[in-house]
Design a protein around this motif. Sequence first.
Motif: not given
Length: 811
Positions: A18-25, A38-48, A51-61
Amino acid sequence: MDRGTERGTPPAGHAVVGRVPLAVVVVDRDGLVSHWSRGARRLFGAPKEEAIGRPALDLLPVSGALPEDDDLTPYGAYAAYDGLGPDLESSLGGRLSYPAAGRARLTVPERGRVDVLWWAYPLVGPGSERLLVLAADAAGLRQDEPDTGADFERIAPAFALHTDFPGADELARRLPEILPSMSVDEGARIVAQILELGYPVLEFSQNDRVPVTPDWGVPRRAERKARRERAARAVAEGLPAPEGFADEGEDLEYTAVRERLEFLNEVSGRIGTSLDLARTIIEVSRAVVPRFTDVAGTYLREQVVAGEGFPDGVPDTTTMWHRVAVEHTDEPGRWDDVVPVGEAMPFPAHTPFFQCMTTGDPVLVPRISEQMGHAIASQFDKRDIRPLITGRSMLVVPLKARNVVLGFMILLRHPERVEFNDMDRVTGAELAARAGLVLDNARMYTYQESVAETLQDSMLPHIPPRMAGCDIATRYLPGTLLGRVGGDWFDSVKLPGARTALVVGDVMGHGLNSAAMMGQLRTAVQTMAALDLPPAQLLRNLDDLAQRLGDTYLATCLYAVYDPIASELHLANAGHIPPVLVRAEDGRSELLELPTGAPIGVGGVPFEAVRVRVEPGDRLVMCTDGLVEMRGEDIGVGLATLCESAAHPAAAMDDACDTIIRALNTRGGRKDDVALLMARLNGIAPDDVAEWRLALDPIEVGRARAVVREQLHDWGLARLADNAELMVGELVTNAVRHSHSRPVELRLVRGDTLLCEVDDDDHDLPTLLSAGPEDAFGRGLRVVSALAREWGTSRTGAGKTVWFELTLPRR
């Protein structure tokens, strides 16, 4: 969402089902990622670290909606969010200043196409964070995944065991601004958990949508657009941009959102303080005046006002709407004559009111024009409402519950006040949603209370104030703390020989089950009383019946038979509190000492009866323990108060009952329902009774007619002699024909009516037959039925009694 998955394993004692991982960005004001869970890493594939400091549009297309034939059952309802607002890319690009949500498909390295649910919440006010993005793998909601909660009913809220987001505390403090559509209580609950556990998440179920309120900041965007245009013109003219321009819009929006939330929080605290429908209506109307509006008129459907069941069907032009409240800041009385409270009226299809009540959506009219004012005023016969509404800004908001429009509120602002805008429409809709739930709670309570009272009233008898030789008064008080339905009852039954059975009982417990049991026992007592069973035998039979009905409930019962001719009470008790007898001679009151007996339903316990001599004018008081028992007080105190208050002289029976109720019901602490029966035992004087014994000889029929005629002449009732003589002849004829050995007894009793009884030793009760022209028998009871005010038959210990009554002529 799974707390345990942040560390890879679920915590002890917690199920993953009844629970699923959550990605938080979190995205900052430059569009760069400042937090990557960590949930964002699992869901979107990029390590922390990447990801930190990169444009969000590059990571979340993320863009586009899921196909309509996807298999995200049972959450297909989420498809309703597709196309309602911009996609996540618009939020990431900073083009949105209000919450948004959706479903999308993206490509993740090493995973391919991934379906996600996402929520984007702009972060307004001071601070570097600009956007909070929450996302979940939609595959975790598929019912064909055995380990992801195929049989869950609700995805519960949960949190990461820790978070390395440095702004988590600030984020938690500003959660009400981040999630403006959530209720105050829900926001407070989540805030408390966030401060303890980490970053926020959302909860949703199979039947609930993602809680998002679009367009919260629409009017402020318009203001910022105007300021940007002024700044652009200044730059084009070679002038510097207005100082503080960059922060002004953000501060204004932050302040506006905060004010809206504070207002809704304040309104929520002011409405719903009780379940009284009338009070709730006043609270809802007064909560918005004058802070939000200058005039508030509340209209409810007819069924809601009446506290009836849920309204059926969609409102139309024939639906009657009751004006239940009008609050305003105008001079006193200005609205009273034109739109009086209590008026009911339909609304034509061309009005904004009809649009609101049929669509269930708010309707905004920035200014009421002369034409619209005339159209609205045409509904009011011989009353000109135009001066009150023309030129004002109007917002009509629906009062809904369970997707049914219960009513609506008409909100008006003075012409000199700022017009209602889109943000006000959202605020009004949220206010109306909360008010609708509060009103529906009050409506349901009123409806259930009405049903309970109707049920209770239907089970309690309507006792005539006068029976043969006695006057009767009763009172019933519902429970004050444990519900309005209980098992207390009282009753009186007419018995042969001008006697009256008086009954008070109490089924232990409360609620509908106790009331239903009470109804069965009361019916049984009436039936057995009609058989003229002795009091002890009646309670014995009642106990046997309770055993057959089941051992779930127990009941106490006090059964008394009053014989006004013999001036005697015959009583038996089954675990009930004793009655009070007030002597007419000296006003002294006493608790009658009776064998207590066991409650009905215990089984196997004998019952005893006693006889008590009474005098004309004595009063018998019988009640249930709810009247004398108080929490933390010995029952002896209540019984003493009962005796004292019952002895208080009163000219009328109702006044005497009220005296007892006032004395015992004002002490506080009563929780049980109360049944009270008082009987003034007037008796029947010997001169008003005439009796004869008749031999089993047909010649006695003529004698019976003669003595009845003579007695009625002596009593001054000669006008009744012909009918009485005819009916007595028929009854005595039947008795002589069917009796076995014992003489027939004939008795006349003069009271409020003329009662005639014929007793014999035959146990077969006569019945009313259809007699044809050639039939020799069957006409006697038809004559009695046609001429008598009332007639009946009953079995006695020696045989049966057939009786009739005639109404006495007016003096």
